[in-house]
Enzyme design. Structure first.
Site, PDB file in Angstrom:
ATOM      1  N   LYS A 268      49.302  34.372  23.266  1.00  0.00           N
ATOM      2  CA  LYS A 268      49.607  33.155  24.034  1.00  0.00           C
ATOM      3  C   LYS A 268      49.749  33.499  25.517  1.00  0.00           C
ATOM      4  O   LYS A 268      49.256  32.783  26.398  1.00  0.00           O
ATOM      5  CB  LYS A 268      50.887  32.491  23.511  1.00  0.00           C
ATOM      6  CG  LYS A 268      50.739  31.916  22.107  1.00  0.00           C
ATOM      7  CD  LYS A 268      49.667  30.827  22.032  1.00  0.00           C
ATOM      8  CE  LYS A 268      49.388  30.339  20.647  1.00  0.00           C
ATOM      9  NZ  LYS A 268      48.193  29.508  20.517  1.00  0.00           N
TER      10      LYS A 268
ATOM     11  N   SER B 143      53.103  28.303  23.738  1.00  0.00           N
ATOM     12  CA  SER B 143      54.346  28.309  22.959  1.00  0.00           C
ATOM     13  C   SER B 143      55.505  28.764  23.827  1.00  0.00           C
ATOM     14  O   SER B 143      55.332  29.558  24.760  1.00  0.00           O
ATOM     15  CB  SER B 143      54.166  29.278  21.794  1.00  0.00           C
ATOM     16  OG  SER B 143      55.391  29.598  21.225  1.00  0.00           O
TER      17      SER B 143
ATOM     18  N   TYR C  65      50.966  37.996  18.195  1.00  0.00           N
ATOM     19  CA  TYR C  65      50.795  36.541  18.297  1.00  0.00           C
ATOM     20  C   TYR C  65      51.295  36.052  19.663  1.00  0.00           C
ATOM     21  O   TYR C  65      50.580  35.361  20.391  1.00  0.00           O
ATOM     22  CB  TYR C  65      51.552  35.824  17.162  1.00  0.00           C
ATOM     23  CG  TYR C  65      51.797  34.369  17.472  1.00  0.00           C
ATOM     24  CD1 TYR C  65      50.779  33.431  17.353  1.00  0.00           C
ATOM     25  CD2 TYR C  65      53.050  33.932  17.944  1.00  0.00           C
ATOM     26  CE1 TYR C  65      50.987  32.101  17.684  1.00  0.00           C
ATOM     27  CE2 TYR C  65      53.265  32.603  18.272  1.00  0.00           C
ATOM     28  CZ  TYR C  65      52.235  31.699  18.145  1.00  0.00           C
ATOM     29  OH  TYR C  65      52.444  30.392  18.484  1.00  0.00           O
TER      30      TYR C  65
END
Ligand code: UD1
Length: 341
Positions: A155, A126, A151
């Site tokens: 990544k 992302s 989160y």
């Protein structure tokens, strides 16, 4: 036919990618635990492509399940790893859920790939890894900023895990794709984004508001230093995004690139939240009731991609017109809105 495992293949980006893989002649096996998706997505995929993908209901964090899958489906050549949790707020409240789901699943896949002769993995990353960019558009060489949520951290750590594994000499390849903001639905309205509960992301909240499911949309802040004061994002059509995965997979399996490559997937154009609402209204003729609210904690002010590397190296370009994308999102919403609620 080359066999590809798509983890999280009944999810939003996963399902669109499965359709594109099938269209390109790949045989697809899906594993999904249905934690944030619905089994009926398989019907939608089949309606579009005419092919029902092989489906295993299971959790990628469970090593025995995965081992069984590879044993019973020999010859899988590549993996696209979508299976992950992705709600930023929830990740702050339940960090262990995020670290477990997003990291253990990747470790399991990387562990088993050499044993079962799987050559490469395309990983869903992302633009969140860039944090608040110093400059826009942002390219792949920009610094990785400290993550602002568990989160986002999963990544970053996942990218590091893949990098370290490949540099350590594992007999695998990887393409890491950094998505900007995926939006829209398949033009057939057979598949689309299906959030469970109250949507956290802009487009599902917007389309549910337009459909009368939500009273009004709140625009999180209009006092940012952007032309209209609302945040700017690079909204990329999910079908364009899906196509990029097929190209990446082909490149990886044909050994056209390095063992590890990273690409931004975005349009190259920033659009503000208010501009996106305008686009939706223009494209559909439907008014979206909205109010301006407070800023949402942790939001990035503005970010959009420099997709030059993906354009030149992958030969891929985002093609969709944002108004068409909004029309698709609306048709999908109308399709899933219960009649006479
Ligand atoms: C973020 C992450 C992205 C992640 C995604 C998962 C960044 C830069 N991006 O996307 O990596 O994959 O979450 O959920 O960290 N908005 C409103 N009202 C709403 C909802 C959203 O105004 O009801 C605004 C937000 O303030 C933001 C924009 O719409 O400016 C997009 O929000 P959203 O769709 O949640 O995506 P990101 O936060 O950009």
């Amino acid at each position: 036919m080359t066999k590809i495992l798509v983890t999280g293949g009944t999810g939003y980006i996963g399902s669109h990618t499965v359709v594109e893989l099938q269209k390109a002649g790949y045989e697809v096996v899906i594993i999904d635990n249905l934690s944030n998706s619905n089994i009926h997505v398989l019907d939608g995929i089949e309606k579009i492509s005419g092919i029902r993908p092989e489906f295993i209901e299971g959790d990628v964090t469970d090593l025995p399940t995965l081992r069984k899958l590879f044993s019973s489906h020999p010859g899988i050549k590549g993996i696209i790893n979508f299976a992950a949790s992705k709600a930023v707020n929830e990740s702050v409240e339940k960090p262990l859920k995020y670290y477990r789901n997003n990291l253990v699943s990747l470790l399991n896949l990387l562990d088993l790939m050499p044993e079962f002769g799987v050559e490469g993995i395309v990983f869903s990353s992302s633009c969140t890894v860039y944090g608040e960019p110093d400059n826009n558009p942002i390219d792949e060489s920009a610094p990785i900023k400290p993550a602002t949520s568990p989160y986002g951290n999963t990544k970053q750590i996942s990218e590091e895990i893949i990098t370290d594994t490949i540099y350590a000499g594992a007999p695998i390849k990887s393409i890491i794709l950094r998505y900007f903001n995926p939006v829209g639905a398949h033009p057939s309205a057979e598949i689309g984004e299906l959030p469970l509960g109250v949507p956290q992301n802009l487009i599902p909240y917007l389309t549910q508001t337009a459909a009368g499911i939500r009273k009004e949309l709140t625009v999180f802040g209009d006092d940012y230093s952007t032309p209209d004061g609302s945040c700017i994002r690079d909204f990329i059509d999910v079908n364009d995004l899906a196509r990029a995965h097929v190209i990446a997979m082909k490149r990886m399996l044909e050994n056209k690139g390095e063992k590890l490559e990273i690409f931004n997937l975005g349009t190259g154009t920033g659009l503000s939240v208010l501009q996106l609402i305008e686009s939706f209204e223009r494209a559909t003729g439907v008014k979206v009731p909205y109010k301006i609210g407070k800023r949402r904690e942790g939001d990035i002010e503005k970010i959009w991609a420099d997709p030059k590397k993906a354009n030149e190296v992958l030969g891929w370009k985002a093609e969709a017109d944002i108004d068409d994308t909004m029309r698709n999102a609306w048709r999908w919403q109308q399709r899933v809105t219960p009649k006479n609620p």
